[in-house]
Design a protein around this motif. Structure first.
Motif, mmCIF file in Angstrom:
data_model
loop_
_atom_site.group_PDB
_atom_site.id
_atom_site.type_symbol
_atom_site.label_atom_id
_atom_site.label_comp_id
_atom_site.label_asym_id
_atom_site.label_seq_id
_atom_site.Cartn_x
_atom_site.Cartn_y
_atom_site.Cartn_z
ATOM 1 N N LYS A 8 0.833 -1.208 0.000
ATOM 2 C CA LYS A 8 0.000 0.000 0.000
ATOM 3 C C LYS A 8 0.867 1.257 0.000
ATOM 4 N N THR A 9 1.907 1.247 0.795
ATOM 5 C CA THR A 9 2.797 2.412 0.853
ATOM 6 C C THR A 9 3.484 2.624 -0.488
ATOM 7 N N TRP A 10 3.941 1.560 -1.094
ATOM 8 C CA TRP A 10 4.585 1.650 -2.410
ATOM 9 C C TRP A 10 3.606 2.181 -3.465
ATOM 10 N N ARG A 11 2.369 1.667 -3.431
ATOM 11 C CA ARG A 11 1.370 2.042 -4.432
ATOM 12 C C ARG A 11 0.897 3.481 -4.256
ATOM 13 N N THR A 12 0.615 3.885 -3.026
ATOM 14 C CA THR A 12 0.043 5.213 -2.793
ATOM 15 C C THR A 12 1.090 6.293 -2.546
ATOM 16 N N LYS A 13 2.274 5.867 -2.143
ATOM 17 C CA LYS A 13 3.354 6.795 -1.771
ATOM 18 C C LYS A 13 2.945 7.699 -0.598
ATOM 19 N N ASP A 14 1.965 7.266 0.171
ATOM 20 C CA ASP A 14 1.509 8.007 1.349
ATOM 21 C C ASP A 14 2.215 7.446 2.577
ATOM 22 N N VAL A 15 3.131 8.219 3.112
ATOM 23 C CA VAL A 15 3.905 7.786 4.275
ATOM 24 C C VAL A 15 3.579 8.622 5.512
ATOM 25 N N SER A 16 2.543 9.424 5.416
ATOM 26 C CA SER A 16 2.226 10.352 6.509
ATOM 27 C C SER A 16 1.920 9.643 7.824
ATOM 28 N N SER A 17 1.404 8.441 7.781
ATOM 29 C CA SER A 17 1.045 7.744 9.016
ATOM 30 C C SER A 17 2.178 6.861 9.544
ATOM 31 N N LEU A 18 3.302 6.833 8.855
ATOM 32 C CA LEU A 18 4.426 6.017 9.302
ATOM 33 C C LEU A 18 5.397 6.853 10.125
ATOM 34 N N SER A 19 5.825 6.315 11.227
ATOM 35 C CA SER A 19 6.778 6.988 12.106
ATOM 36 C C SER A 19 8.174 6.444 11.816
ATOM 37 N N LEU A 20 9.080 7.313 11.391
ATOM 38 C CA LEU A 20 10.440 6.866 11.093
ATOM 39 C C LEU A 20 11.147 6.310 12.336
ATOM 40 N N PRO A 21 11.053 6.962 13.501
ATOM 41 C CA PRO A 21 11.699 6.355 14.676
ATOM 42 C C PRO A 21 11.173 4.949 14.981
ATOM 43 N N MET A 22 9.863 4.738 14.858
ATOM 44 C CA MET A 22 9.300 3.404 15.082
ATOM 45 C C MET A 22 9.855 2.418 14.065
ATOM 46 N N LEU A 23 9.943 2.824 12.807
ATOM 47 C CA LEU A 23 10.454 1.934 11.769
ATOM 48 C C LEU A 23 11.915 1.560 12.020
ATOM 49 N N VAL A 24 12.714 2.516 12.458
ATOM 50 C CA VAL A 24 14.130 2.252 12.739
ATOM 51 C C VAL A 24 14.264 1.281 13.913
ATOM 52 N N ILE A 25 13.516 1.525 14.984
ATOM 53 C CA ILE A 25 13.559 0.637 16.141
ATOM 54 C C ILE A 25 13.081 -0.768 15.758
#
Length: 86
Positions: free
Chosen positions: A25-42
């Motif tokens: 979904k992220t790849w298709r929509t390119k909408d990353v507004s709801s993703l937290s980079l610190p959470m993804l890194v952890i």
């Protein structure tokens, strides 16, 4: 393969499969507004450690699941950086 690894593979398939729609979904929509980079890194660091643990324990199910999830979580971090509006 013993029953423990069969349960491990079932869990690996379910938890890994649950993560893939978010990547798509992220790849298709390119909408990353709801993703937290610190959470993804952890999360990424944790998954790398689980992969390492699976290798040390010689657990095929842990190696399988965490290898795929490392790639998926890396892609989400990449998308977050690439598609974040500056």
């Amino acid at each position: 393969m013993d029953n423990t690894e069969i349960i491990g593979f079932a869990a690996a398939i379910l938890t890994t499969a649950a993560f893939l729609p978010q990547v798509y979904k992220t790849w298709r929509t390119k909408d990353v507004s709801s993703l937290s980079l610190p959470m993804l890194v952890i999360f990424f660091i944790g998954i790398v450690m689980w992969l390492w643990y699976g290798i040390l324990k010689n657990s095929p199910s842990m190696i399988f699941a965490n290898s795929i999830t490392v790639i998926s979580s890396f892609l989400l971090m990449y998308f977050k950086v690439k598609y974040t509006k500056k």
